[in-house]
Enzyme design. Structure first.
Site, PDB file in Angstrom:
ATOM      1  N   TRP A   1       0.760  -1.280  -0.076  1.00 57.48           N
ATOM      2  CA  TRP A   1      -0.083  -0.003  -0.013  1.00 57.48           C
ATOM      3  C   TRP A   1       0.827   1.344   0.142  1.00 57.48           C
ATOM      4  CZ3 TRP A   1      -0.549   4.165   3.333  1.00 57.48           C
ATOM      5  CH2 TRP A   1      -1.633   4.931   3.135  1.00 57.48           C
ATOM      6  N   HIS A   2       2.291   1.206   0.479  1.00 55.49           N
ATOM      7  CA  HIS A   2       2.926   2.339   0.588  1.00 55.49           C
ATOM      8  C   HIS A   2       3.450   2.785  -0.424  1.00 55.49           C
ATOM      9  CE1 HIS A   2       2.364   1.862   5.198  1.00 55.49           C
ATOM     10  NE2 HIS A   2       2.718   3.105   5.069  1.00 55.49           N
ATOM     11  N   GLY A   3       3.544   1.815  -1.451  1.00 53.95           N
ATOM     12  CA  GLY A   3       4.273   2.089  -2.802  1.00 53.95           C
ATOM     13  C   GLY A   3       4.315   0.721  -3.820  1.00 53.95           C
TER      14      GLY A   3
END
Lengths: 412, 469
Positions: B316-318
């Protein structure tokens, strides 16, 4: 409740007060003197520009660039920032200017061997800002190869000289700086090793080293002074087999209060206490100088002029008026000798000293010129070519690439 | 737009305050907030405002359908489709490029790389719509008849671009009575100023030397240099992200909406599990409530669930492998803590647990910082003396000295120490408490605002010295 009222009142006063001041603040500036760039003007609104995101982006910049009291606030901000820590011995501080060096237009990190050399680090030492040097052998080789190619491309009767000028950090005698900054002496030696035997190496390094204690570099700017350029001119005369003119034959003029590029980048307050004095030497030779601008204009000017400094954002423009694509100086020496100095801005302080020795003195700046360099040499019937750049050429490949490009240029 | 910009502080916010407080009726206030929120989004992403509108309307319409056909296969189908659309939107915009690049690495032919830019806030608003649909499906939320409340829930600008990820139930009732008392507005200001200070004074200044220090391929890289760099980065990202959340929460309060908390001094954690109950809490809560527990939690398929949740948390963070590794790294730590490490740490003095977690967190940030895995591995090798590099350099000494004061103050500010001290002192001394409450807080707030404004103006300084104009 008391707190709430005061809290809200203070907040609203600042927010609405500044918002209103800002709204009423005249947005009439076109350029920022301190930054030497144009200020974002109120963007044009069209639906297309809005959807491309151009309008909002430009509006943000417009809002920020025209913010009330911007310049004093910027200076205050830089002082606040310096509170985050402490200075070292002799006030040592480092300021990193990302995105690269001044002299070269382009630099590709990978080609220069990693991120090395892509940032400019300013180091505060005693009373001056130094630019820490990073040596990149690949860049030095590329530059030497470009000169060799040039030498092979011009008539063998043309004398080709190469002068690589060290920057101020080289002559500061400090153990810590020696650790932080690569040796420019070694860099120049390596570069010279690779040069064709037919290219005459001019020993500017030794000439400057002999006078390292004198005022040969600015404290707040990355350039050398006219005095530094004069010593290098001595070395060039020696290489060319001529006698240099004594400095006291010139009359000189001073401009005080020069705060140069290093100050503008770092905004180090302490530099202001040691603003530079810019001295220039007025030629005694009769001459006619024509500068050729990027827009193709030919303007007749003086080679050194205090008015240049007054009308420009940097006093260093007192020499030749600043960086222009090319220029020609006709003198009344009828000796048939025509020189072109292929140079970066270090050449500007140097070129005026050549006037007593040549019938015509040209300069050519590969960063700005649109002419083929080899054709230039042929057309102007050049007899001597001097490549004069500072050691950035052994740090970044930008100038070498430009030289190659200018030799490849096909005339339209 | 970001909150920490001159444009927001001195144009957007004043205009919004005027428009909001001139409207007295709740529904006007709702619409003022919706309009300004869409304007806020459109300012940064003029085109993707369509996407935001589309996603909100999909959420709105499908929720009504889910309710209408509750208990039938049609209701369930609509739920599944709506969730799939949201995940599809997120997947396309955020992960298509990553997926194609990785497929191209293994496939014999090349799929063209999709040129999509990531719309701001997409990771947040798609998750919020998923929350909403799930809550409607489970019957915990009654879908509103008019799209207004859903539009406001999704687009409300304080949480729109960087969280916290709120639930519909968080603000459902508040949207019906948009009254703001003076005390609430004042609390909102204070909270906003704390966030502004965290972002502009701490995060931005801490971040200035990070790129210089965290460069393992540079000749000047050193063991302590990388450690110092990652410490600065850890502080920078905490002040940046938690500052942003504080600003969001403060702004919410100023307009009568309470957003959920997102950070609770994560750097005083004693374990990885503890850390994630204190760091980006709204994200952790989302994965717990909408992924981990529905999958079976720790009752069924514990290991699978753990893997899925931490894989997704990282991803989700990247869209990059380093984030996946970062997520799974925390999953592994949490697993180890559950199996034996947690019990062991409990027996030892508590500073051991703090040291363990601080080191684990810093190593985690190395994975997070370097999107290039080779650089991450090299950095870790240098940090743990497995690569021939100097212990420290002269340059590091200068950076350290230049940042020392800020570094120390930042460490203290990242712990509850200051808050605790002030609390204790004012407990003992009523006059001091009154003085602090009545004068110190307002003065402090305005000081932050002024310093932040100066630094913001300073950050627009952009010298352009080598070209003529």
């Amino acid at each position: 409740m008391k707190q709430a009222k005061l809290n809200i009142a203070l907040f609203l006063i600042v927010i609405f007060g500044l918002a209103a001041t800002n709204l009423l603040h005249a947005k009439k500036d076109k350029v920022s003197e301190l930054e030497q760039r144009e200020i974002q003007q109120r963007p044009v609104f069209t639906v297309d520009r809005l959807f491309e995101g151009k309008f909002t982006r430009e509006y943000d910049n417009f809002f920020a660039d025209n913010f009330a009291f911007r310049t004093p606030l910027i200076k205050a901000g830089s002082e606040i920032k310096q509170l985050k820590g402490f200075e070292g011995n002799d006030g040592a501080m480092i300021f990193v200017q990302s995105g690269g060096d001044n002299m070269a237009v382009d630099m590709n990190e990978k080609e220069n061997g990693g991120a090395k050399g892509s940032d400019t680090k300013y180091y505060y030492y005693k009373d001056r800002a130094l630019t820490l040097y990073v040596y990149t052998p690949a860049a030095a080789e590329m530059y030497a190869d470009a000169l060799n190619r040039f030498k092979a491309s011009v008539d063998s009767g043309v004398n080709v000289y190469s002068m690589v000028v060290p920057t101020s950090v080289e002559f500061v005698d400090d153990k810590q700086i020696k650790e932080l900054s690569d040796s420019q002496k070694d860099a120049i030696a390596h570069l010279n090793d690779r040069l064709d035997a037919g290219i005459v190496r001019v020993g500017a390094y030794d000439a400057l080293a002999k006078h390292a204690d004198e005022y040969i570099y600015f404290r707040t700017d990355h350039h050398w002074t006219a005095l530094g350029a004069y010593y290098a001119y001595g070395a060039f005369m020696e290489a060319a087999g001529e006698a240099p003119v004594a400095l006291d034959k010139y009359s000189s003029e001073d401009i005080d209060g020069f705060l140069g590029t290093s100050y503008k980048f770092t905004l180090w307050d302490k530099l202001k206490d040691n603003a530079d004095k810019l001295t220039f030497y007025v030629p005694f030779t009769k001459y006619k100088y024509t500068m050729h601008t990027s827009s193709g204009k030919a303007l007749d000017r003086k080679v050194v002029d205090a008015n240049f400094a007054k009308n420009s954002s940097t006093f260093y423009a007192a020499f030749l008026g600043g960086d222009y694509p090319w220029g020609e100086i006709q003198t009344d020496n009828k000796n048939g000798k025509r020189i072109v100095v292929v140079k970066d801005s270090y050449g500007n302080a140097f070129v005026p000293f050549l006037l007593p020795h040549y019938e015509e003195v040209f300069y050519y700046d590969p960063r700005h010129s649109k002419d083929n360099l080899i054709d230039f040499v042929k057309e102007k019937k050049i007899t001597d070519v001097l490549f004069l750049n500072n050691t950035t050429v052994a740090r970044q490949s930008g100038i070498a690439k430009l030289l190659n490009e200018k030799m490849d240029l096909v005339k339209e | 737009v970001v909150f920490s910009s001159l444009f927001f502080l001195y144009l957007f916010l004043p205009l919004l305050l005027i428009a909001f407080f001139l409207s007295k009726k709740t529904s006007y206030r709702n619409w003022v907030l919706i309009l300004f929120s869409f304007g806020f989004y459109a300012w940064g992403e003029p085109i993707w405002i369509i996407l935001l509108l589309l996603a909100s309307m999909i959420g709105y319409l499908f929720a009504l359908g889910i309710e209408k056909y509750r208990g039938t296969w049609l209701g369930k189908a609509q739920f599944v489709i709506a969730i799939a659309i949201n995940i599809g939107i997120l997947g396309f915009f955020k992960y298509a490029g990553f997926l194609v690049d990785n497929l191209n690495a293994v496939l014999p032919f090349d799929i063209p790389h999709p040129e999509v830019t990531l719309p701001i806030g997409i990771s947040f608003f798609t998750f919020e719509i998923i929350c909403y649909l799930t809550d409607v499906y489970k019957g915990q939320v009654v879908a509103p008849r008019s799209p207004k409340k859903l539009l406001l829930y999704v687009s409300f600008f304080p949480h729109l671009v960087a969280g916290p990820i709120i639930r519909y139930t968080d603000i459902e009732k508040q949207m019906d009575s948009m009254k703001v008392t003076m005390a609430e507005f004042s609390q909102g200001i204070t909270r906003f100023m704390i966030g502004l200070g965290k972002k502009i004074i701490f995060a931005n200044l801490l971040g200035e030397s990070v790129a210089q220090l965290l460069n393992p391929s540079a000749g000047t890289a050193s063991v302590l240099g990388l450690w110092f760099g990652i410490c600065l980065f850890a502080l920078q990202i905490y002040f940046d992200f938690s500052g942003y959340s504080d600003m969001a929460i403060g702004l919410g309060k100023m307009f009568g909406i309470n957003l959920r908390e997102n950070f609770n001094y994560p750097y005083v954690s004693k374990s990885a599990g503890d850390f994630w109950r204190r760091w980006n809490m709204s994200l952790g809560g989302f994965f717990r409530d909408y992924v981990y527990i529905p999958l079976g939690g720790n009752k069924r398929f514990y290991l699978r669930n753990l893997f899925v949740v931490w894989f997704l948390t990282g991803f989700w963070h990247g869209a990059s492998w380093n984030f996946i590794i970062w997520g799974l790294y925390f999953g592994l730590l949490i697993y180890l803590e559950r199996v034996f490490l947690g019990k062991l740490l409990e027996k030892l003095p508590s500073f051991v647990a703090h040291v363990y977690m601080t080191l684990a967190m810093l190593v985690g940030w190395v994975w997070f910082y370097f999107t290039d895995l080779k650089a991450a591995v090299k950095a870790l090798m240098i940090m743990f003396f497995m690569y021939d590099r100097e212990l420290w350099t002269v340059e590091l000494q200068i950076y350290f000295r230049e940042n020392l004061l800020l570094f120390v103050v930042a460490i203290i500010a990242a712990t509850p120490l200051a808050k605790w001290t002030v609390g204790r002192l004012s407990e003992r001394n009523a006059r001091l408490k009154a003085g602090l409450d009545n004068y110190a807080v307002p003065v402090f707030n305005v000081a932050i605002l002024i310093v932040a404004t100066i630094l913001l103006v300073g950050s627009t300084y952009n010298p352009f010295l080598y070209y003529r104009f």
